[in-house]
Design a protein around this motif. Structure first.
Motif, PDB file in Angstrom:
ATOM      1  N   LEU A 114      -4.737  10.289  -0.657  1.00 49.09           N
ATOM      2  CA  LEU A 114      -5.288  10.313  -2.010  1.00 49.09           C
ATOM      3  C   LEU A 114      -5.712  11.732  -2.393  1.00 49.09           C
ATOM      4  N   TYR A 130      -6.029   6.921   4.383  1.00 51.11           N
ATOM      5  CA  TYR A 130      -5.833   6.657   2.952  1.00 51.11           C
ATOM      6  C   TYR A 130      -6.447   7.792   2.124  1.00 51.11           C
ATOM      7  N   ARG A 134       0.207   8.908   5.896  1.00 52.89           N
ATOM      8  CA  ARG A 134       0.866   7.612   5.681  1.00 52.89           C
ATOM      9  C   ARG A 134       1.284   6.972   7.000  1.00 52.89           C
ATOM     10  N   ASN A 157      -2.536  13.733  -3.353  1.00 56.94           N
ATOM     11  CA  ASN A 157      -2.059  13.372  -4.686  1.00 56.94           C
ATOM     12  C   ASN A 157      -3.009  13.881  -5.775  1.00 56.94           C
ATOM     13  N   ASN A 166       1.077   4.294  -2.962  1.00 54.65           N
ATOM     14  CA  ASN A 166       0.727   5.672  -2.632  1.00 54.65           C
ATOM     15  C   ASN A 166       1.924   6.609  -2.531  1.00 54.65           C
ATOM     16  N   ASN A 216       0.833  -1.197   0.000  1.00 58.31           N
ATOM     17  CA  ASN A 216       0.000   0.000   0.000  1.00 58.31           C
ATOM     18  C   ASN A 216       0.870   1.250   0.000  1.00 58.31           C
TER      19      ASN A 216
END
Length: 155
Positions: free
Chosen positions: A139, A135, A116, A142, A84, A80
């Motif tokens: 996301l 998470y 993270r 990004n 990421n 994971n």
């Protein structure tokens, strides 16, 4: 405004620092995977079982390569991270080139790094829904980077 990627740019210095923290975290998880394997006597390959444990036969070594949930949980956490953190490390320099305000960029870097770390802790201990929130925060960062790169890109 197009920024430069050099150490005279304080945003680049921040990015490199936070990027190093993220890579260090990934390296720690790789080490943790090995530690959990050793503690659980669970090996990835039969030859590892023979070399690093007291397995005397190929059959005994094969039994030591059966999936172990504790090892697999750490491995999934590593995967994971790769899914990421690597995009972050690719997108963030492009984002910096768009010339964002330093404080805004650093805020995004911090949100991502904290997300993270929270994700890792909640993943290792199976804590939902907090893992999903962590998470989602990463996301989001990004996604903002992608939007800003496309919006401010000179094509």
């Amino acid at each position: 405004m197009v920024a430069e990627l050099n150490f005279d740019n304080p945003t680049v210095v921040s990015l490199v620092t936070y990027g190093a923290v993220l890579v260090g975290k990934m390296l720690f998880l790789l080490l943790l995977t090995s530690i959990v394997r050793i503690m659980r006597k669970n090996w990835a390959n039969p030859e590892d079982a023979k070399a690093f444990s007291n397995a005397r036969s190929n059959e005994e070594a094969k039994r030591m390569t059966v999936r172990d949930e504790a090892v697999e949980r750490v491995r999934r956490c590593v995967l994971n991270d790769m899914e990421n953190i690597i995009p972050f490390l690719l997108l963030a320099p492009m984002y910096v080139l768009t010339g964002p305000a330093h404080d805004t960029a650093v805020l995004f870097f911090r949100i991502f790094v904290v997300s993270r770390f929270v994700h890792t802790i909640t993943y290792l201990f199976g804590l939902q829904p907090f893992r999903g929130f962590a998470y989602g925060a990463g996301l989001f960062v990004n996604s903002v980077f992608v939007y800003q790169i496309i919006k401010n890109g000179k094509f």
